[in-house]
Design a protein around this motif. Structure first.
Motif, PDB file in Angstrom:
ATOM      1  N   THR A  14      41.471  41.128  56.448  1.00 19.68           N
ATOM      2  CA  THR A  14      42.425  40.077  56.762  1.00 19.68           C
ATOM      3  C   THR A  14      43.348  39.911  55.580  1.00 19.68           C
ATOM      4  O   THR A  14      43.055  40.357  54.468  1.00 19.68           O
ATOM      5  N   VAL A  15      44.487  39.286  55.808  1.00 13.45           N
ATOM      6  CA  VAL A  15      45.429  39.050  54.721  1.00 13.45           C
ATOM      7  C   VAL A  15      44.902  37.909  53.866  1.00 13.45           C
ATOM      8  O   VAL A  15      44.586  36.841  54.358  1.00 13.45           O
ATOM      9  N   ASN A  16      44.777  38.134  52.562  1.00 17.70           N
ATOM     10  CA  ASN A  16      44.280  37.110  51.654  1.00 17.70           C
ATOM     11  C   ASN A  16      45.230  36.991  50.483  1.00 17.70           C
ATOM     12  O   ASN A  16      45.641  37.992  49.900  1.00 17.70           O
ATOM     13  N   LEU A  17      45.575  35.779  50.132  1.00 15.16           N
ATOM     14  CA  LEU A  17      46.471  35.541  49.024  1.00 15.16           C
ATOM     15  C   LEU A  17      45.759  34.700  47.986  1.00 15.16           C
ATOM     16  O   LEU A  17      44.993  33.805  48.304  1.00 15.16           O
ATOM     17  N   SER A  18      46.028  35.005  46.721  1.00 12.29           N
ATOM     18  CA  SER A  18      45.331  34.334  45.631  1.00 12.29           C
ATOM     19  C   SER A  18      46.098  33.111  45.155  1.00 12.29           C
ATOM     20  O   SER A  18      47.301  33.159  44.968  1.00 12.29           O
ATOM     21  N   TYR A  19      45.350  32.030  44.942  1.00 10.65           N
ATOM     22  CA  TYR A  19      45.912  30.833  44.344  1.00 10.65           C
ATOM     23  C   TYR A  19      45.171  30.533  43.042  1.00 10.65           C
ATOM     24  O   TYR A  19      45.229  29.422  42.542  1.00 10.65           O
ATOM     25  N   GLY A  20      44.497  31.517  42.488  1.00  9.40           N
ATOM     26  CA  GLY A  20      43.646  31.277  41.333  1.00  9.40           C
ATOM     27  C   GLY A  20      44.229  31.744  40.023  1.00  9.40           C
ATOM     28  O   GLY A  20      43.505  32.183  39.143  1.00  9.40           O
ATOM     29  N   ALA A  21      45.553  31.633  39.857  1.00 10.14           N
ATOM     30  CA  ALA A  21      46.177  32.153  38.647  1.00 10.14           C
ATOM     31  C   ALA A  21      45.662  31.473  37.389  1.00 10.14           C
ATOM     32  O   ALA A  21      45.713  32.049  36.311  1.00 10.14           O
ATOM     33  N   TYR A  22      45.168  30.238  37.510  1.00 10.38           N
ATOM     34  CA  TYR A  22      44.765  29.506  36.326  1.00 10.38           C
ATOM     35  C   TYR A  22      43.246  29.438  36.171  1.00 10.38           C
ATOM     36  O   TYR A  22      42.747  28.727  35.312  1.00 10.38           O
ATOM     37  N   ILE A  23      42.493  30.149  37.000  1.00  9.29           N
ATOM     38  CA  ILE A  23      41.052  30.274  36.793  1.00  9.29           C
ATOM     39  C   ILE A  23      40.815  31.492  35.925  1.00  9.29           C
ATOM     40  O   ILE A  23      41.300  32.577  36.223  1.00  9.29           O
ATOM     41  N   LYS A  24      40.063  31.325  34.860  1.00 11.72           N
ATOM     42  CA  LYS A  24      39.884  32.390  33.889  1.00 11.72           C
ATOM     43  C   LYS A  24      38.448  32.874  33.904  1.00 11.72           C
ATOM     44  O   LYS A  24      37.514  32.091  33.963  1.00 11.72           O
ATOM     45  N   ALA A  25      38.281  34.185  33.815  1.00  9.99           N
ATOM     46  CA  ALA A  25      36.948  34.773  33.854  1.00  9.99           C
ATOM     47  C   ALA A  25      36.178  34.443  32.583  1.00  9.99           C
ATOM     48  O   ALA A  25      36.726  34.507  31.486  1.00  9.99           O
ATOM     49  N   PRO A  26      34.882  34.091  32.714  1.00 10.61           N
ATOM     50  CA  PRO A  26      34.039  33.907  31.534  1.00 10.61           C
ATOM     51  C   PRO A  26      33.568  35.257  31.003  1.00 10.61           C
ATOM     52  O   PRO A  26      33.703  36.288  31.663  1.00 10.61           O
ATOM     53  N   LEU A  27      33.018  35.251  29.803  1.00  6.79           N
ATOM     54  CA  LEU A  27      32.383  36.454  29.266  1.00  6.79           C
ATOM     55  C   LEU A  27      31.174  36.831  30.101  1.00  6.79           C
ATOM     56  O   LEU A  27      30.474  35.969  30.632  1.00  6.79           O
ATOM     57  N   SER A  28      30.917  38.119  30.193  1.00  7.49           N
ATOM     58  CA  SER A  28      29.668  38.558  30.794  1.00  7.49           C
ATOM     59  C   SER A  28      28.511  38.173  29.874  1.00  7.49           C
ATOM     60  O   SER A  28      28.605  38.309  28.650  1.00  7.49           O
ATOM     61  N   PRO A  29      27.401  37.700  30.421  1.00  5.73           N
ATOM     62  CA  PRO A  29      26.261  37.341  29.568  1.00  5.73           C
ATOM     63  C   PRO A  29      25.695  38.532  28.817  1.00  5.73           C
ATOM     64  O   PRO A  29      25.074  38.360  27.770  1.00  5.73           O
ATOM     65  N   ALA A  30      25.895  39.730  29.332  1.00  6.39           N
ATOM     66  CA  ALA A  30      25.417  40.923  28.642  1.00  6.39           C
ATOM     67  C   ALA A  30      26.445  41.477  27.674  1.00  6.39           C
ATOM     68  O   ALA A  30      26.224  42.493  27.043  1.00  6.39           O
ATOM     69  N   GLY A  31      27.558  40.786  27.544  1.00  6.39           N
ATOM     70  CA  GLY A  31      28.618  41.272  26.680  1.00  6.39           C
ATOM     71  C   GLY A  31      29.489  42.288  27.388  1.00  6.39           C
ATOM     72  O   GLY A  31      29.077  42.909  28.368  1.00  6.39           O
ATOM     73  N   PRO A  32      30.716  42.473  26.921  1.00  5.86           N
ATOM     74  CA  PRO A  32      31.604  43.450  27.547  1.00  5.86           C
ATOM     75  C   PRO A  32      31.118  44.876  27.342  1.00  5.86           C
ATOM     76  O   PRO A  32      30.478  45.197  26.335  1.00  5.86           O
ATOM     77  N   THR A  33      31.409  45.704  28.318  1.00  3.72           N
ATOM     78  CA  THR A  33      31.031  47.117  28.265  1.00  3.72           C
ATOM     79  C   THR A  33      32.186  47.960  28.768  1.00  3.72           C
ATOM     80  O   THR A  33      33.090  47.475  29.444  1.00  3.72           O
ATOM     81  N   VAL A  34      32.149  49.253  28.443  1.00  8.30           N
ATOM     82  CA  VAL A  34      33.127  50.213  28.943  1.00  8.30           C
ATOM     83  C   VAL A  34      32.399  51.345  29.638  1.00  8.30           C
ATOM     84  O   VAL A  34      31.192  51.560  29.433  1.00  8.30           O
ATOM     85  N   LYS A  35      33.138  52.084  30.473  1.00  6.32           N
ATOM     86  CA  LYS A  35      32.527  53.133  31.283  1.00  6.32           C
ATOM     87  C   LYS A  35      32.046  54.317  30.458  1.00  6.32           C
ATOM     88  O   LYS A  35      31.062  54.969  30.796  1.00  6.32           O
ATOM     89  N   ASP A  36      32.755  54.637  29.389  1.00  7.27           N
ATOM     90  CA  ASP A  36      32.468  55.823  28.604  1.00  7.27           C
ATOM     91  C   ASP A  36      31.233  55.580  27.725  1.00  7.27           C
ATOM     92  O   ASP A  36      31.248  54.722  26.834  1.00  7.27           O
ATOM     93  N   ASP A  37      30.171  56.374  27.947  1.00  5.11           N
ATOM     94  CA  ASP A  37      28.946  56.209  27.173  1.00  5.11           C
ATOM     95  C   ASP A  37      29.122  56.576  25.702  1.00  5.11           C
ATOM     96  O   ASP A  37      28.257  56.258  24.877  1.00  5.11           O
ATOM     97  N   ASN A  38      30.201  57.245  25.389  1.00  2.00           N
ATOM     98  CA  ASN A  38      30.471  57.618  23.998  1.00  2.00           C
ATOM     99  C   ASN A  38      31.168  56.504  23.225  1.00  2.00           C
ATOM    100  O   ASN A  38      31.441  56.661  22.034  1.00  2.00           O
ATOM    101  N   LEU A  39      31.449  55.403  23.916  1.00  5.11           N
ATOM    102  CA  LEU A  39      32.145  54.290  23.284  1.00  5.11           C
ATOM    103  C   LEU A  39      31.309  53.022  23.435  1.00  5.11           C
ATOM    104  O   LEU A  39      30.550  52.884  24.386  1.00  5.11           O
ATOM    105  N   VAL A  40      31.466  52.102  22.495  1.00  5.51           N
ATOM    106  CA  VAL A  40      30.810  50.802  22.577  1.00  5.51           C
ATOM    107  C   VAL A  40      31.819  49.722  22.248  1.00  5.51           C
ATOM    108  O   VAL A  40      32.862  49.977  21.644  1.00  5.51           O
ATOM    109  N   VAL A  41      31.478  48.502  22.659  1.00  8.45           N
ATOM    110  CA  VAL A  41      32.308  47.337  22.361  1.00  8.45           C
ATOM    111  C   VAL A  41      31.630  46.534  21.274  1.00  8.45           C
ATOM    112  O   VAL A  41      30.454  46.178  21.389  1.00  8.45           O
ATOM    113  N   GLU A  42      32.354  46.254  20.202  1.00 10.28           N
ATOM    114  CA  GLU A  42      31.852  45.430  19.113  1.00 10.28           C
ATOM    115  C   GLU A  42      32.569  44.087  19.093  1.00 10.28           C
ATOM    116  O   GLU A  42      33.763  44.012  19.384  1.00 10.28           O
TER     117      GLU A  42
END
Length: 582
Positions: free
Chosen positions: A27-55
């Motif tokens: 169905t057609v869905n439109l966002s009205y959440g421009a001012y809702i901000k994502a919290p940090l992940s409880p496990a910390g940020p991660t990236v797809k590449d296993d050769n890289l880490v986030v500090e």
């Protein structure tokens, strides 16, 4: 009797993974959440590449950090939106005193917004450029507390001397008074171009509708809604006029821009690219050339789709001088709250990423990676660099959020406000939550000035955090952290499937007994909310409001009283559900 509801937020576990079954209904869905901000992940940020880490480089940057710039290796200036403070981070340590504190109006998107540092002058002078919404009475937030109109959206040049920013010199003075009475769409990002000129992007500031916003019978352009270009001394850049010789047309490098939180120059070609926020549809990535007209307020997203339902075509736009329209290189039907944009002009993360474009969002805390074509005048999805089904992106449009997956590079950062490349060649990501991260090779993660953010580092504290949250029974209104852990045995599992109207939440309706808990798992690829009421209710969110539930996280509510509880997603109001407590 006052209805009593208890709240808990839970992180990823296995108890309802089996529920993640996606419907074919659309169905057609439109966002009205421009001012809702994502919290940090409880496990910390991660990236797809296993050769890289986030500090984690530093945390505790309070009051919504917006932009950053490097004075040198391990020496960073960070702007704070609401306080007007420019903070300094040296070797991963946040310094106690700001290098500058200016008075800002800070309603919604006003505040201290942008920073850029120019190369050192031959005489040793170091210029730092700042953009901010200047307070009307020298007090932070007086536009909110006392309804004081701001002085304006201003671009200043400072000198960095002995750890302080001194000698302010006003370069641009634009109105910050919005016709819609909302302090939004102020833009504010600054870049120093390959030509050493200053590029400043500003939105239409709360609904200004001049000819620069493509309103033919509107007022003349007033410097809003575009990319402005001046010399470092605040002069008009010499040479052939782009839009016209008269002021303020001689300031514009591009126009027809609704709002933007990101732009950068391609290190290979010198071309400027930007991100642009749509209203209820049509977030964009654009190649911004001299004379570019992005189409607002008549066109947002791909022109053929008429997302604004006004029937406008490129022929209906207002053109000055060498102005011309160009379609976005990528558009989102459902907005993601697109923000920062940066080219990785380094091979420190691997040659495969060198000169790729990295983009962030505010709604989902996702970091995206885009690859340019050989001519570097467009994005490409068919060169084998991206994993997943890229054929759906051939139309240059993300029609369903799941189409994002091939270019999602990282997640869990919280709402991203800036991305930069440090003098060390690594990618730095700034989160509105007050944390600054960098992405480095796994072999380099022994840095003494930052802490690796790996899942194993956070799981050890999971039980302690969960017990503390259960003891205090904090609601999501006062604490929006999403904590890793399981659910109680009395909890009824539910899943957020995606943008499927009354089939977005499963099961729907949910029938439970008094005192039972429901735990919603977000099985979609973008953030959603569980918000009481309906999108057009004046009291929506009064009974309960999860705020943003990022992908793969949980939100729990204990219902103490019988009754019927309709709810919806604040981001996407067409997503609706109901809880029946017997």
């Amino acid at each position: 009797m006052r209805k009593r509801i208890k709240f808990r937020l839970f992180g990823l576990s296995l108890f309802c993974i089996f529920l993640v079954l996606y419907s074919n209904h659309s169905t057609v869905n439109l966002s009205y959440g421009a001012y809702i901000k994502a919290p940090l992940s409880p496990a910390g940020p991660t990236v797809k590449d296993d050769n890289l880490v986030v500090e984690k480089v530093v945390e505790g940057l309070l009051d919504f950090p917006t932009s950053m710039a490097f004075l040198g290796p391990d020496d960073i200036l960070v702007t704070e939106k609401n306080t007007g403070e420019v903070m300094r981070v040296i070797n991963g340590q946040l310094q106690e005193e700001p290098v500058l504190d200016v008075s800002v109006a800070n309603s919604i998107e006003r505040g201290l917004l942008g920073i850029a540092i120019a190369k050192q002058q031959p005489d040793g002078t170091r210029y730092v450029f700042l953009s901010y919404t200047e307070s009307g009475n020298d007090e932070d937030g007086s536009d909110v507390e006392d309804n004081v109109d701001p002085e304006g959206n201003r671009l200043y040049r400072y000198e960095f001397v002995d750890g302080q920013l001194i000698n302010p010199f006003l370069l641009l003075d634009l109105t910050a008074t919005p016709p819609n009475d909302r302090g939004e769409h102020n833009g504010g990002k600054i870049r120093i171009g390959p030509d050493n000129n200053v590029y400043f992007i500003v939105g239409e500031v709360g609904g200004h509708t001049t000819q620069a916003q493509n309103i033919e019978d509107g007022p003349e352009p007033n410097g809003l809604g575009g990319v402005l270009r001046i010399t470092q001394d605040g002069q008009i850049v010499p040479g052939d006029a782009i839009f016209g010789d008269e002021s303020p047309l001689d300031l514009y490098y591009a126009m027809g821009i609704r709002n933007s939180f990101g732009m950068d120059f391609d290190p290979v070609t010198g071309n400027l690219w930007d991100t642009e926020n749509g209203p209820t549809a049509g977030d964009e990535i654009n190649l911004v050339y001299p004379g570019f007209n992005s189409g607002w307020k008549l066109i947002q997203g791909l022109s053929k789709n008429d997302l604004l339902n006004d029937g406008a075509t490129p022929e209906d736009l207002v053109y000055f001088g060498k102005g011309s329209y160009s379609e976005p290189k990528l558009s989102w039907i459902t907005p993601i709250g697109i923000t920062a944009l940066k080219f990785l002009n380094s091979d420190k993360l691997g040659e495969q990423y060198q000169n790729d474009m990295f983009v962030g969002d505010i709604n989902n805390g996702l970091l995206y990676r885009f690859v340019l074509n050989e001519a570097r005048d467009d994005l490409t999805f068919d060169n084998g660099e991206l994993e997943g089904n890229t054929t759906l992106l051939e139309d240059r449009e993300v029609n369903d959020p799941k189409e994002n997956q091939p270019f999602v590079f990282g997640q869990g950062f919280g709402g991203i406000t800036d991305i930069e490349v440090g003098p060390d060649g690594y990618l730095y990501v700034l989160s509105y939550t007050g944390s600054l991260f960098r992405i480095v090779p796994s072999s380099f993660s022994s840095s003494l000035t930052s802490t690796p953010m790996a899942i194993s580092d956070t799981l050890a504290t999971t039980n302690e955090e969960e017990e503390q949250e259960q003891d205090t029974q904090q609601s999501s209104e006062s604490d929006n952290d999403q904590v890793t852990g399981g659910n109680s045995g009395n909890s009824v599992p539910a899943v957020i499937l995606g943008l499927y109207g009354d089939r977005s939440y499963s099961p729907n309706p949910i029938t439970i007994e008094e005192g039972q808990t429901i735990t919603w798992y977000n099985g979609d690829t973008i953030s959603h909310s569980v918000t009481s009421g309906q999108g057009d209710d004046g009291d929506a969110g009064q009974e309960f409001d999860s705020k943003a539930i990022i992908p793969n996280q949980y939100y729990s509510i204990t219902f103490e009283d019988s009754g019927e509880y309709p709810y919806y997603c604040f981001y996407h109001p067409s997503m609706v559900g109901e809880v029946i407590v017997e």
